[in-house]
Design a protein around this motif. Structure first.
Motif, mmCIF file in Angstrom:
data_model
loop_
_atom_site.group_PDB
_atom_site.id
_atom_site.type_symbol
_atom_site.label_atom_id
_atom_site.label_comp_id
_atom_site.label_asym_id
_atom_site.label_seq_id
_atom_site.Cartn_x
_atom_site.Cartn_y
_atom_site.Cartn_z
ATOM 1 N N GLN A 1 0.861 -1.173 0.000
ATOM 2 C CA GLN A 1 0.000 0.000 0.000
ATOM 3 C C GLN A 1 0.905 1.234 0.000
ATOM 4 O O GLN A 1 2.011 1.195 0.555
ATOM 5 N N THR A 2 0.452 2.317 -0.597
ATOM 6 C CA THR A 2 1.271 3.529 -0.648
ATOM 7 C C THR A 2 1.618 4.020 0.752
ATOM 8 O O THR A 2 2.709 4.549 0.966
ATOM 9 N N SER A 3 0.741 3.811 1.707
ATOM 10 C CA SER A 3 0.982 4.255 3.086
ATOM 11 C C SER A 3 2.130 3.485 3.750
ATOM 12 O O SER A 3 2.655 3.927 4.772
ATOM 13 N N GLN B 1 9.808 6.589 -2.013
ATOM 14 C CA GLN B 1 8.908 7.724 -2.180
ATOM 15 C C GLN B 1 9.730 8.989 -1.884
ATOM 16 O O GLN B 1 9.701 9.523 -0.784
ATOM 17 N N GLY C 1 3.792 11.204 -2.781
ATOM 18 C CA GLY C 1 3.047 10.711 -3.935
ATOM 19 C C GLY C 1 3.874 10.308 -5.137
ATOM 20 O O GLY C 1 3.341 9.860 -6.146
ATOM 21 N N PHE D 1 6.390 7.672 -6.424
ATOM 22 C CA PHE D 1 6.933 6.359 -6.085
ATOM 23 C C PHE D 1 7.868 5.874 -7.180
ATOM 24 O O PHE D 1 7.559 5.981 -8.367
ATOM 25 N N VAL E 1 1.180 2.408 -9.705
ATOM 26 C CA VAL E 1 0.450 2.878 -8.532
ATOM 27 C C VAL E 1 -0.975 3.189 -8.980
ATOM 28 O O VAL E 1 -1.195 4.024 -9.853
ATOM 29 N N ASN F 1 -4.342 3.487 -3.798
ATOM 30 C CA ASN F 1 -3.408 3.279 -2.698
ATOM 31 C C ASN F 1 -2.570 2.021 -2.859
ATOM 32 O O ASN F 1 -1.857 1.623 -1.946
ATOM 33 N N ILE G 1 0.299 -0.421 -4.778
ATOM 34 C CA ILE G 1 1.495 -0.482 -5.625
ATOM 35 C C ILE G 1 1.627 -1.914 -6.120
ATOM 36 O O ILE G 1 1.640 -2.857 -5.327
#
Length: 150
Positions: free
Chosen positions: A61-63, A82, A86, A88, A142, A145, A147
């Motif tokens: 997840q991007t988080s 990152q 935002g 990646f 991406v 949320n 990847i």
């Protein structure tokens, strides 16, 4: 040969020195497990997903990728960074110097434990040698949320 150096003793000594040098080039902690020096955001749920991810499947997840840092996925031999919020990027986790697996992302660099090479998280370029070539870029997508590889 009266000086005590025979061809056999020279060859034996040279072979032993070469073997000792090769042992120093082996991969450190390359067993697929997380390293204690990884950032806290690189532990947890992403590691179990990473073990089974293939092209098109969710990697993280991007988080889970810290801003200004990154996460190493040892099973896929990929590092996802990152550099800015935002944005990646993904690179090979194999150092271009001697083929060791990088082990941490700290202070804006992807670090190799074997000989101290460091690579910039924004583009994989060499920040500190002995490596002279950048980490090759890897393909990620991406979506929302998520990847994914490929």
């Amino acid at each position: 040969m009266t000086d005590g150096s025979t061809r056999r003793s020279v060859l034996t000594t040279g072979t032993a020195a070469l073997a000792a040098t090769c042992v120093g080039c082996s991969n450190y902690n390359d067993n697929g497990s997380s390293s204690s020096s990884e950032t806290p955001a690189s532990s947890g749920g992403s590691a179990s997903r990473a073990a089974s991810a293939t092209a098109g499947e969710a990697l993280a997840q991007t988080s889970e990728i810290p801003e200004g840092g990154g996460t190493i996925f040892k099973d896929q031999k990929i590092v996802v960074t990152q550099p800015t919020k935002g944005d990646f990027k993904a690179f090979s986790a194999i150092c271009t110097h001697q083929g060791c697996t990088v082990n941490q992302v700290v202070d804006g660099t992807i670090d190799c434990p074997c000989h101290g090479s460091k690579f910039h998280i924004a583009d994989g370029s060499v920040a500190h040698g002995p490596a002279t070539r950048p980490l090759p870029a890897e393909s990620i997508t991406v979506t929302g949320n998520s990847i994914t590889l490929g």
